[in-house]
Enzyme design. Structure first.
Site, PDB file in Angstrom:
ATOM      1  N   CYS A  25      37.696  34.066  32.410  1.00  3.39           N
ATOM      2  CA  CYS A  25      37.557  33.523  33.764  1.00  3.39           C
ATOM      3  C   CYS A  25      38.223  32.176  34.080  1.00  3.39           C
ATOM      4  O   CYS A  25      39.294  32.142  34.648  1.00  3.39           O
ATOM      5  CB  CYS A  25      36.088  33.506  34.154  1.00  3.39           C
ATOM      6  SG  CYS A  25      34.950  33.098  32.850  1.00  3.39           S
ATOM      7  N   HIS A  37      36.177  35.210  40.875  1.00  4.87           N
ATOM      8  CA  HIS A  37      37.499  34.946  40.353  1.00  4.87           C
ATOM      9  C   HIS A  37      37.748  33.445  40.375  1.00  4.87           C
ATOM     10  O   HIS A  37      37.275  32.755  41.269  1.00  4.87           O
ATOM     11  CB  HIS A  37      38.502  35.676  41.246  1.00  4.87           C
ATOM     12  CG  HIS A  37      39.902  35.465  40.838  1.00  4.87           C
ATOM     13  ND1 HIS A  37      40.431  36.081  39.731  1.00  4.87           N
ATOM     14  CD2 HIS A  37      40.893  34.718  41.383  1.00  4.87           C
ATOM     15  CE1 HIS A  37      41.702  35.700  39.613  1.00  4.87           C
ATOM     16  NE2 HIS A  37      42.003  34.885  40.592  1.00  4.87           N
TER      17      HIS A  37
END
Ligand SMILES: [Zn+2]
Length: 1269
Positions: free
Chosen positions: A197, A503
């Site tokens: 991530c 995201h």
């Protein structure tokens, strides 16, 4: 192997067909010529540019003549989209597995028609990156291409399948004015690695920090000293070099993540950006220790603040100095529904002192009493690179959910920090203060400790706490030169999504051109300052605290500022300024990339196809993967395959050929006569990594010739049925055509097997139990359902059976029985009587399973070739194992006609016959045969085997009866166990069920012993040992019956336990309890009755638990839980201890826990264990990871759901402090725990990412919260 001449028939139609094919080809050519003359067919190409987000939704359409060369198509596409030809790929877009298809060759002179484009249809193509590099924009075309280039680039394009591409982020309405290719931004992206991530954002930020990048480049890696794979600085350096020099659009981060050793997604979940920084910085500091950069990280990133408490009565102040890497800013003040409007506001709040009064009064050392006091933080020094962490993630303790705060919080491009620095003249003359280092190492910030700690320290002026190695610090201390604390924003890390996921990407300002760029995984694009403003956060409206919990939005969660200081602000090193080792590294990485590219070039020209070969000597089917360059000829490929299969010593090369083969259908599709010099790419229909068909390396004996297999032929395995002898012969293979009629097919077979066609009946077995008599002479084989590989039964004799309806015929009955007969291997008990001469039992029963007639059963004596089988089976296993193929072949000499002569109906199932006939017939059957005759299948040492052919429609009861003579006892005195692949045995007990669940070659073990009567169950008894490493230990098999009480079953168990397990138990010192997988469940009370109170099933399992004292469980309303004390101060778990509760009340549980532990009732905290018993959990996680003190009053409600005995409860004394660990201790413990938990198969099933309220990192490990309490 070459199929024998006598049983391979090439259809007559062959010649005819060839003629027809020629005529057809001629016509086609003519037709095309005519068409060309009049109007050439056109190919409609629809091309989608997938290299770029906007163009994905737009299509380029080209309508080209079919004769256009592929090369020209590329030129046209290049012109139309404005890319340089050769810098992009075109791949098929409408195929099923497009990923598998190689891109089109942009140099090919092939016509579109020859390249498989379909005229008159839409041909979809995707324009993609070539070798991971983006298409290059055609620059000279700028005048015409300007608009199109500009339109094309908008918005970050998430790659399909990347974790970040959740809909909320895709739909973000980012209208970036222009997004440029790598060639234009000059920046390389990072491939999204799914689980990592925030990593990419951080790496790009560090890369874009001149002071950091330059410093990293100065350090030189010594390969001799360290493993490059695990060296974080070295991998970081490599990554930076690639980011700077790669020609690719984006590069991988796998080498960097590997150096971290955080291999699981879990590892990434549990750590956050700060910890990632910490690990990385620690690794760098380690390397820089001996260099001039020793303190670089601290100089760049570390700030100092003072944590103080000041008595408001006498002015005495206790304080300590702490360092920080980032300043955590809360979005909303505690308890408020209004967010701070800006980071400046939040910063003010951060240093706003708190008054300790009323019950919170502070004990003043000087006044010797509790006084009102002021407690707070003061910034003493800001680092050169200032990191502000916006605490958008929080944990809602009422709902137990992670939430994200999406409130708007503005941040300026320039931030003046001078208003936040401590300029107050503290004087604090009476203060006894601390030494800097001591406090740092303590890392303790609790106000109650502070007064103690600090008062004992030597008085040192706080000025000492400030290092004087940098000019800024002096300035910050004096706070006079205001403009020296102006910070410039250069990195905004953004999270897009909800608390549940999303995201991460970064907006970074380049210090070389002052431009903002969005670094969104593989996509780097130029953005504007407006785009930055959009990350301030949304909806400043009056939405409640919780309504936004799951709301999704895009906003900044971390900001990095750099001090504006011309003296210090560095520029990125130019290429010619690189240290020598970096120049070398650049060279090395460039070569690697080139090599990779060449490798891909080879890959894209390599056909990869499955290759089979029946080894001519070993007679086993071998499988391999043939990788052959598309330009290699068939001849060369045969040679490769020959070597690959190791046939050099076995047969000459000219006895081998490659044929097109379908392994799944065992179908020889075609041979390639006259194609010896054809390139493989052409022969296989293109370059692929998998094909819909396979290749077979066929071999022949020197005196044999290869036959040609024409495409369009199908294979038919013909089994001849002898009605008189009731036998079905092993198959003979013929090749036929689908458009042949049944009559023509009969003639073909008649020739092959020398039986009259006039009386011939052919039955097609399409699939199991689907027998179809081919009764219409004019029907084609295709209409009858023939496919590539087919199985038929053929009978031809002068009997009346011919006139009967098929379903009533003898032939049908025979075939039906044949289809239902299975072969079973039966392992007899060693004690069984040896007086039986026959070890092969032939079991025949009619179709009606209810009517098992003794007349139907024939135990046959040795007949024909069966003799040898029986003889062998009668011998000991030793001999059985020596039953090799060679022996059999010697004996039978490969005469295939022999098998058809043997008269026994069943003999088709016997390995010997199947083998000697199939050897000359067909590769596939041979292979299967070899498997079944593998001696490993007969695994008995002492016991004897029985091979049984049996109609699977008979019942288990009948089957057992038939086995009686072989076992030597009545069927009620032996048990039947079915053996599964894993060698696990399960008893078959349902006497009325048929054997239909059995299939060919299943194994059965017979054991002597009382077979179960109706209402009886075989039960596996396991001992529950709660405190052992393996808490579940098998003891014995027992029989429990319906209606029996638990006490009765225990009484029956006692002698068995003594004899079989050496366990001496008295009836009131053990209990039985439910076993569900590995979990202990309900404690069975002595008066419980099986099948009334307790449900039993076949193969039931039960726990036996030995008791320390008398049974405390007396009633169903009681609840027995397994408790375990957690001792945080020792990082230890005590052994399990049972607690019996009279109710489901939490209060009672707490009382009982207090009773057994001596912890005061009010200090008891408990949590339910997670997962399978024993609910193992790492001692490093237990203190935070479990849901301690659930807010419930009874145990049987959410989130506990404790409704049955056996639940695991952890408890602790809440006043007991968690042991402080040094880094080494922590690592040591981590190692120990991970090996312990691996052993017990523990897996973490649930681990919410922990969010701490407010944290400040000290020099060592992440530390305690400052604001808690
Ligand atoms: Zn005081």
């Amino acid at each position: 192997m070459v199929p024998g001449e006598e049983n391979q028939l090439v259809p007559k139609e062959d010649v005819f067909w060839r003629c027809r094919q020629n005529i057809f080809d001629e016509m086609k050519k003519k037709f095309l010529q005519i068409e060309n003359a009049a109007e050439e067919p056109r190919v409609l190409c629809i091309i989608q540019d997938t290299t770029n987000s906007k163009t994905v939704n737009e299509r380029i359409t080209l309508n080209l003549p079919a004769s256009t060369p592929v090369r020209k198509l590329f030129e046209d596409v290049a012109n139309k989209v404005g890319y340089i030809n050769g810098t992009f790929d075109l791949v098929w877009g409408n195929g099923i597995n497009t990923a598998d298809m190689p891109p089109l060759d942009h140099t090919s002179d092939k016509s579109l028609l020859d390249a498989n484009f379909e005229p008159g249809k839409k041909n979809f193509l995707h324009l993609t990156d070539k070798d991971g590099e983006q298409p290059q924009i055609l620059l000279e075309d700028s005048s015409a291409g300007e608009d199109s280039v500009h339109d094309r680039f908008i918005g970050p394009l998430p790659r399909e399948g990347s974790v970040g591409s959740t809909s909320d982020y895709v739909s973000q309405s980012y209208s970036y004015s222009s997004i440029l290719n790598k060639s234009e931004t000059g920046y390389v992206g990072l491939v999204n690695q799914a689980m990592t991530c925030y990593l990419n954002s951080l790496l790009q930020t560090l890369f874009m920090t001149p002071e950091f990048r330059n410093a990293l480049y100065k350090w030189e890696f010594e390969e001799s000293e360290e493993d490059p794979v695990t060296s974080i600085p070295y991998q970081l350096q490599r990554l930076f070099v690639l980011l700077q020099t790669s020609k690719k659009r984006a590069i991988e981060t796998t080498d960097v993540t590997r150096s971290f050793g955080w291999d699981s997604s879990e590892a990434w979940q549990q750590h956050d950006v700060q910890e990632l920084c910490r690990v990385m910085f620690d690794a760098l500091e380690q390397k820089w220790k001996q260099t001039e950069q020793a303190d670089l990280i601290n100089e760049l990133y570390q700030g100092k603040l003072k944590d103080y408490v000041r008595c408001l009565e006498c002015g005495y102040e206790g304080w300590r100095i702490d360092t920080y890497l980032d300043i955590p800013l809360v979005i909303r003040p505690y308890g408020s529904s209004q967010a701070f409007a800006s980071v400046e506001e939040a910063l003010h709040a951060f240093i706003q002192p708190e008054i300790l009064d009323g019950p919170n009064q502070y004990f003043c050392e000087r006044c010797k009493k509790k006084c009102d006091a002021r407690k707070g933080l003061r910034f003493l020094h800001f680092p050169y690179l200032l990191t502000l962490q916006l605490k958008r993630f929080d944990f809602d303790y009422t709902t137990m959910h992670r939430i994200k705060l999406n409130d708007r919080m503005t941040f300026p491009e320039e931030l003046d920090m001078s208003t936040f620095i401590d300029v107050e003249d503290e004087k604090s003359p009476q203060t006894e203060s601390c030494t800097d280092s001591g406090a740092e190492n303590e890392g303790s910030c609790h106000s109650d400790q502070m007064s103690n700690d600090f008062s004992n320290d030597d008085g040192v002026d706080e000025g000492i706490c400030l290092e004087t190695n940098s000019g800024t610090e002096k300035i910050s201390k004096s706070g006079l030169e205001k403009n020296s604390l102006i910070y410039e924003l250069f990195s905004v890390m953004v999270h897009s999504g909800s608390a549940a996921g999303g995201h991460y990407y970064a907006c970074i300002k380049s210090f070389s051109d002052e431009q903002w760029y969005s670094f969104n995984d593989q996509h780097v694009s130029r953005i504007t300052q407006d785009d930055i403003k959009k990350t301030h956060g949304g909806s400043s409206g009056s939405r409640g605290y919780y309504s936004s919990a799951f709301a999704s939005s895009t906003n900044a969660y971390m900001l990095i500022y750099r001090l504006k200081d011309p003296a210090r602000n560095a520029k990125f090193l130019e290429v010619d300024e690189y240290p020598e080792h970096i120049k070398n590294l650049v060279q090395k990485e460039r070569e690697l990339e080139e090599q990779e590219k060449r490798q891909r070039e080879i890959e894209r020209n390599t056909c990869k196809i499955k290759l089979f070969c029946l080894h001519p000597a070993k007679q086993v089917m071998m499988e391999n993967k043939l990788e052959v360059h598309k330009d290699k000829t068939l001849k060369e490929a045969v040679e490769m395959a020959y070597k690959m299969m190791d046939l050099e010593e076995v047969i000459p090369l000219d006895c081998c050929r490659l044929v097109k083969y379908d392994e799944f259908h065992d179908y020889l599709e075609r041979s390639y006569e006259g194609e010896e010099d054809t390139p493989m790419g052409l022969l296989l229909g293109g370059v692929k990594s998998t094909y819909m068909f396979d290749l077979l390396l066929e071999t022949r004996k020197p005196d044999q010739v290869f036959q040609s297999y024409k495409p369009g032929e199908v294979m038919v395995k013909v089994h001849v049925v002898d009605l008189k002898a009731e036998s079905v012969a092993a198959p003979i293979t013929v090749r036929a055509y689908l458009n042949q009629t049944v009559t023509e097919f009969k003639q073909l077979i008649s020739k092959a097997i020398h039986l009259p066609a006039e009386t011939m009946r052919i039955v097609l077995e399409r699939c199991y139990n689907d027998l179809r008599l081919l009764s219409v002479p004019s029907k084609t084989l295709k209409a009858e359902g023939f496919f590539r590989s087919n199985k038929v039964f053929v009978e031809s004799s002068e009997t009346l059976d011919y006139q009967m309806a098929f379903a009533d015929s003898h032939l049908w009955k025979l075939l039906d029985r044949h289809a239902n007969t299975i072969r079973l291997f039966v392992l007899l008990p060693e004690q069984s009587p040896g007086s039986y001469s026959k070890r092969t039992a032939y079991q025949k029963a009619g179709g009606d399973s209810g009517n098992v007639d003794d007349d139907c059963e024939r135990v046959k004596g040795p007949v024909g070739s069966l003799k040898s089988v029986e003889a062998i089976l009668e011998e000991s296993t030793e001999k059985l194992k020596s039953l090799s193929l060679q022996q059999q072949q010697d004996g039978d000499n490969g005469d295939s006609s022999k098998s058809t002569e043997t008269s026994d109906f069943e003999n088709i199932e016997s390995p010997l016959n199947e083998r000697d006939s199939s050897a000359s017939v067909d590769n596939r059957e041979l292979e299967q045969h070899i498997q079944t005759s593998d001696p490993e299948n007969f695994q008995s040492e002492e016991r004897s085997d029985l091979m049984v052919h049996v109609d699977k429609r008979i019942t288990l009861a009948a089957f057992k009866q038939h086995l009686e003579p072989f076992v030597g006892v009545l069927s009620s005195h032996f048990k039947v166990f079915r053996v599964y692949a894993s060698n696990q045995e399960f008893e078959s007990v349902r006497l009325n069920e048929t054997l239909s669940s059995f299939s060919d070659d299943n194994k059965i073990t017979i054991r002597l012993g009382r077979a179960l009567k109706k209402g009886e169950y075989r039960v596996k008894v396991y001992q529950l040992l709660v405190n052992e490493q393996e808490p579940c230990k098998f003891l014995l098999d027992a029989v429990f019956a319906k209606g029996m009480t638990v006490r009765q079953s225990k009484e029956e168990l006692i002698p068995q336990l003594r004899e079989q397990c050496g366990l001496e138990l008295s009836i009131d010192r053990f209990r039985l309890r439910k076993k569900t997988w590995k979990n202990p469940g309900t404690v069975f009370l002595d008066y419980h009755i099986y099948e009334e109170d307790i449900n039993i099933s076949s193969n039931w399992e039960v726990f036996l638990e030995v008791l320390d004292g008398v049974e405390k469980m007396k009633s169903m309303s009681q609840l027995a839980v397994l408790s375990r004390r957690w001792k945080p101060s020792e990082m230890k778990l005590d052994p399990f201890q049972e607690v019996v509760l009279e109710s489901s009340s939490v209060d009672e549980l707490r009382e009982k826990l207090s009773e057994i532990s001596g912890i005061p009732l009010e200090d008891i905290e408990f949590a339910k264990g997670r997962g399978t018993f024993p609910c193992d959990i790492s001692v490093l996680d237990i203190h935070q990871d479990l849901d301690w003190n659930p807010k419930v009053s009874t145990l049987n409600v959410w989130p506990l759901y404790i409704c049955d005995d056996g639940a695991v409860i952890f408890y602790r004394d809440k006043t007991e402090e968690l042991m402080e660990l040094t880094d080494e201790q922590r690592n040591e413990l981590m190692k120990k725990e991970s090996s312990r938990l691996q052993k017990t198969g523990h897996r973490i099933t649930y681990s919410p990412r922990k969010e701490k309220a407010l944290k400040i990192y000290l020099d060592g490990a992440p530390n305690k919260d400052l604001t808690q309490d």
